[in-house]
Enzyme design. Structure first.
Site, mmCIF file in Angstrom:
data_model
loop_
_atom_site.group_PDB
_atom_site.id
_atom_site.type_symbol
_atom_site.label_atom_id
_atom_site.label_comp_id
_atom_site.label_asym_id
_atom_site.label_seq_id
_atom_site.Cartn_x
_atom_site.Cartn_y
_atom_site.Cartn_z
ATOM 1 N N LYS A 112 49.654 36.363 35.063
ATOM 2 C CA LYS A 112 50.751 37.289 34.777
ATOM 3 C C LYS A 112 50.828 38.305 35.910
ATOM 4 O O LYS A 112 50.037 39.231 35.996
ATOM 5 C CB LYS A 112 50.572 38.039 33.452
ATOM 6 C CG LYS A 112 51.887 38.730 33.074
ATOM 7 C CD LYS A 112 51.731 39.982 32.254
ATOM 8 C CE LYS A 112 51.420 41.216 33.028
ATOM 9 N NZ LYS A 112 52.480 41.722 33.919
ATOM 10 N N GLU B 168 39.056 44.951 39.220
ATOM 11 C CA GLU B 168 39.086 45.599 40.533
ATOM 12 C C GLU B 168 40.075 46.739 40.408
ATOM 13 O O GLU B 168 41.275 46.527 40.228
ATOM 14 C CB GLU B 168 39.515 44.617 41.622
ATOM 15 C CG GLU B 168 39.032 45.036 42.996
ATOM 16 C CD GLU B 168 40.121 45.557 43.887
ATOM 17 O OE1 GLU B 168 41.083 44.827 44.147
ATOM 18 O OE2 GLU B 168 40.025 46.712 44.319
ATOM 19 N N CYS C 161 44.019 50.158 47.069
ATOM 20 C CA CYS C 161 42.845 50.715 46.421
ATOM 21 C C CYS C 161 41.785 51.093 47.455
ATOM 22 O O CYS C 161 40.988 51.985 47.234
ATOM 23 C CB CYS C 161 42.280 49.706 45.429
ATOM 24 S SG CYS C 161 42.080 48.065 46.106
ATOM 25 N N GLU D 43 43.639 59.285 42.272
ATOM 26 C CA GLU D 43 44.217 58.261 43.160
ATOM 27 C C GLU D 43 45.740 58.453 43.197
ATOM 28 O O GLU D 43 46.399 58.366 42.164
ATOM 29 C CB GLU D 43 43.872 56.859 42.653
ATOM 30 C CG GLU D 43 44.361 55.792 43.604
ATOM 31 C CD GLU D 43 44.021 54.368 43.158
ATOM 32 O OE1 GLU D 43 44.247 54.036 41.989
ATOM 33 O OE2 GLU D 43 43.555 53.595 44.010
#
Ligand code: TXE
Length: 459
Positions: A190, A265, A299, A398
């Site tokens: 997905k 992750e 990331c 972040e």
């Protein structure tokens, strides 16, 4: 849209409606299904529709993968036979590199040049790499308890639910598919609802090889609906997810309810430490790449830039000068260095950190706003702030855009302390030609990967 777009669009034609692919067949377009508009971040044009997979479609996709695993040939093939198919996939992705790059560019806003030179190549290479890994993987035997012999063999686990993000869809989702199927597993992918186009093409192409039906299936839609239905489906044996940290926590919880192993992750807020013993030209190049490449959405970004006090003024001035020269614009144009961020909500989220920075008393070094040269599209100016302290939100959260937060430090111990004062621990960067400094930093920064005098090397 520019001429290049017209040319590509005539050549490749974007699908009007993206559906699931189950057992190698696209599902029918149905008027009753939920439709999610697919918007190009380049110019905000509605380029396609995404048909959100219903619960029953997710069920069909998992059943197809289940059947392919329980009764199909894939897990029963020799490693060499599977490798042959994996290499066919590598080749077909390479042959269609231009179309894949176009779809990724128009949908995710990454520059064509970057996708062609990095992501498409990586996508193909993932299938080669993991087929090699599988061909070398071996079990273990234990002889300690005489006269018994205990043998541990590696077996495929079953059906994988693979949930992918929007920042590097091709590179990251191809890694998920390849690592899953190389060992004889089957899967349901997905992709992010924001960036379904390139992956729909990938799954179509995979079915032009000798892969048995049902090994790779695709569903589409919103994370909380299609994604959740997939993760909690009892026919799924393992979950792999790349994306935001809070989403990762939700998915891990869901997987845990079914006692399914999960690979995550997630995000980062990595320290990029520039010492006075570094080659500063290289450090500057690495710092610019570390924060601005992939349109700032990665990331692995070196988003907390820590500079040693005695070189800070000079280094930061040069960084500002370089940032101002970066060419932000249409990612299809060859000379563009940074394209738009992926979607409007994300752009507004990144921009909200400019207000946060102001309220925290951070000093604006450059950027800090939408790029006004473009009437349409989600373009941001490369942005940097000098933070008040490492406790500020722009150093702790972040942001995931072309947004750098600077801090200074006196000695390497202080830099290590700042690097570790974070709830993240994905990577770290250290720039120094002094071996004891390098060793100290790399051994004491608590992160999964530390890059020394280089950014982003992952092979
Ligand atoms: O991603 P999400 P979002 C970070 C970045 C960004 C933040 C949020 O900081 O600003 O995450 O991004 C699916 N069950 N990264 O909200 O939600 C979703 O449909 C199952 C870091 O856009 O993590 C999509 O396919 N699936 C990053 C995928 O999860 C769910 C990459 C990622 O979406 C779900 C991207 C649910 N409950 C963002 N909720 C990295 N580490 O590279 C969502 N999804």
């Amino acid at each position: 849209m520019n001429n290049m777009y017209q040319e590509f669009n005539e050549k490749f034609q974007i699908k009007k409606c993206v559906t699931s692919i189950i057992n190698g067949e696209p599902t029918l377009i149905s008027k009753n299904e939920d439709i999610i508009p697919v918007i190009s971040p380049i110019n905000e044009i509605h380029i396609s529709d995404l048909q959100q997979s219903s619960n029953s479609e997710v069920d069909q996709a998992v059943s197809a993968a289940r059947e392919a695993f329980d009764n199909g040939p894939w897990p029963r093939m020799s490693v060499d036979e599977r490798k042959k198919v994996m290499l066919q996939i590598r080749d077909i992705l390479k042959e269609n590199a231009e179309e894949l790059a176009f779809l990724e560019c128009i949908n995710a806003g990454l520059t064509m040049e970057y996708i062609k030179s990095m992501h498409v190549i990586r996508a193909g290479w993932n299938f080669e790499f993991f087929s090699e890994v599988a061909s070398q993987a071996s079990g273990e035997s234990y002889t300690q308890t005489k006269p018994y012999l205990s043998i541990v063999t590696r077996e495929p686990i079953g059906v994988g639910a693979l949930i992918g993000p929007w920042n590097a869809p091709l590179a990251l989702c191809s890694m998920k598919i390849a690592s899953c199927i190389a060992f004889g597993n089957t899967c349901v992918l997905k992709p992010s609802e924001y960036t379904p186009l390139s992956l729909h093409k990938v799954v179509e192409l995979i079915h032009k090889t000798d892969i048995p039906k049902g090994v790779v299936n695709l569903v589409n839609g919103n994370g909380k609906i299609t994604g959740d239905a997939l993760v909690k489906h009892p026919g799924v044996d393992v979950v792999s997810f790349t994306g935001g940290t809070s989403t990762g926590a939700i998915i891990a919880g869901r997987a845990n309810e079914g006692l399914k192993p999960v690979a995550l992750e997630l995000g980062g807020k990595s320290a990029n430490i520039i010492t006075n013993s570094a080659n500063l030209d290289r450090a500057m190049d690495g710092t610019i790449l570390g924060i601005y490449s992939n349109n700032g959405q990665q990331c692995l970004a070196g988003s907390r830039i820590l500079v040693q006090e005695d070189i800070a003024n000079e280094f930061i001035d040069k960084f500002i000068e370089r940032s101002k020269k970066i060419r932000v614009g249409d990612p299809m144009v060859k000379s563009t260095e940074i394209g738009p961020v992926c979607h409007e909500e994300h752009m507004n989220r990144v921009l909200s950190y400019c207000d946060i920075a102001k309220n925290e008393g951070a000093e604006l070094l450059t950027g800090g706003e939408r790029d006004s040269l473009h009437e349409k599209g989600f373009y941001l100016k490369p942005t940097a702030y000098m933070a008040k302290s490492n406790e500020s939100r722009i150093c702790q959260e972040e942001i995931f855009g072309p947004f750098a937060s600077f801090l200074t430090f006196k000695e390497i111990d202080e830099a290590i302390h700042i690097a570790n004062s974070s709830s993240f621990g994905l990577v770290g960067y250290i720039w120094s030609d002094n071996l004891p400094t390098v060793m100290k930093a790399s051994q004491n920064i608590r992160a999964g990967t530390i890059w020394v005098n280089t950014p982003m090397t992952r092979n």
